[in-house]
Scaffold this active site. Structure first.
Site, mmCIF file in Angstrom:
data_model
loop_
_atom_site.group_PDB
_atom_site.id
_atom_site.type_symbol
_atom_site.label_atom_id
_atom_site.label_comp_id
_atom_site.label_asym_id
_atom_site.label_seq_id
_atom_site.Cartn_x
_atom_site.Cartn_y
_atom_site.Cartn_z
ATOM 1 N N HIS A 291 3.447 10.837 0.269
ATOM 2 C CA HIS A 291 4.348 10.274 1.277
ATOM 3 C C HIS A 291 5.826 10.325 0.867
ATOM 4 O O HIS A 291 6.684 10.696 1.664
ATOM 5 C CB HIS A 291 3.961 8.830 1.577
ATOM 6 C CG HIS A 291 2.558 8.665 2.067
ATOM 7 N ND1 HIS A 291 2.168 9.038 3.329
ATOM 8 C CD2 HIS A 291 1.446 8.157 1.455
ATOM 9 C CE1 HIS A 291 0.873 8.770 3.490
ATOM 10 N NE2 HIS A 291 0.410 8.244 2.371
ATOM 11 N N GLU B 209 1.062 7.899 -3.925
ATOM 12 C CA GLU B 209 1.934 7.497 -2.820
ATOM 13 C C GLU B 209 3.225 8.305 -2.814
ATOM 14 O O GLU B 209 3.718 8.693 -1.753
ATOM 15 C CB GLU B 209 2.233 5.997 -2.890
ATOM 16 C CG GLU B 209 1.032 5.113 -2.606
ATOM 17 C CD GLU B 209 0.460 5.344 -1.216
ATOM 18 O OE1 GLU B 209 1.243 5.391 -0.245
ATOM 19 O OE2 GLU B 209 -0.773 5.484 -1.094
ATOM 20 N N HIS C 189 0.851 -1.195 0.000
ATOM 21 C CA HIS C 189 0.000 0.000 0.000
ATOM 22 C C HIS C 189 0.880 1.237 0.000
ATOM 23 O O HIS C 189 0.670 2.162 -0.768
ATOM 24 C CB HIS C 189 -0.941 0.007 1.212
ATOM 25 C CG HIS C 189 -1.900 1.158 1.207
ATOM 26 N ND1 HIS C 189 -2.940 1.283 2.103
ATOM 27 C CD2 HIS C 189 -1.974 2.271 0.420
ATOM 28 C CE1 HIS C 189 -3.623 2.394 1.856
ATOM 29 N NE2 HIS C 189 -3.049 3.019 0.851
#
Length: 226
Positions: free
Chosen positions: A119, A115, A61
């Site tokens: 992040h 992502e 993930h």
């Protein structure tokens, strides 16, 4: 007056840059993998990527920078972009190990972009874009969660297993206690959904979690087929 203004301006710039640097600092990573069967039950619908149905294995993930106080940085570079060309030779591995299940069916680029921008840009002090995705792929191989569970007799067969047994199996294989997130399917079963492992700031070694994620699970959870 002009000199004072110049000095004041420089001080403001220095202060801004120092705050920016601090905001991009972090204490550790959560490396999060999800079980596709539970994802599909969680969303009550899912779409296989254009490359076809993913393997019945945990998929990445994300690799998320975190602070020890439970908060986390995000979207650290307003100008941060995902450059697919930088990881062109990793695409096959990403499709296999970091697949998307979102609808409508797509090739995964949107997922990887999200992502990285949310992040990955907060980890640029340690990892550039290519290193970020390479690190996640290596961590997945290193953990091998599905094999760790199978070795303990815990299989994705729609059966129900003790949560403590799942935690113990992963700790036995990796040496560290994982965080477990569950979902509730339409039949109200608590299912094994996501597994959190903590990783050092170089994204190379698993560590004991400075702070476990606050996730709720029943004492017995289902491990659904996929």
């Amino acid at each position: 007056m002009k000199l004072q203004f110049s000095i004041f301006t420089k001080l403001l710039i220095i202060q801004y840059l120092s705050i920016l640097c601090v905001s991009q600092d972090f204490d550790f990573f959560y490396f999060v993998q999800q079980w596709p069967g539970s994802y599909c039950d969680t969303k009550q619908s899912c779409c296989y990527p254009k490359s076809g149905k993913p393997a019945a294995d945990f998929g990445i993930h994300g690799l998320w920078p975190e602070y020890k106080d439970g908060s986390y940085p995000s979207n650290c570079d307003p100008d941060g972009v995902f450059e697919k060309s930088q990881i062109s030779d990793l695409i096959s591995d990403l499709r296999q190990n970091w697949p998307t299940l979102s609808c409508p069916s797509n090739d995964g680029t949107k997922f990887w972009t999200h992502e990285w921008v949310k992040h990955g840009t907060c980890a640029e002090s340690e990892l550039d874009q290519r290193e970020y995705f390479e690190a996640a792929l290596k961590l997945k191989e290193k953990a091998n969660l599905l094999q760790a569970l199978k070795n303990a007799g815990i299989k994705p067969d729609d059966g129900f297993y003790e949560l403590e047994s799942i935690i113990a199996a992963i700790k036995e294989a990796t040496g560290f206690t994982p965080g477990i997130e569950c979902n509730v399917d339409p039949e109200h079963n608590s299912q094994l959904y996501q597994i959190y492992m903590c990783v050092d700031t170089s994204a190379s070694e698993f560590i004991q979690c400075p702070k476990q994620p606050r996730k709720k699970c029943a004492s017995t959870v289902q491990f659904p087929r996929f």
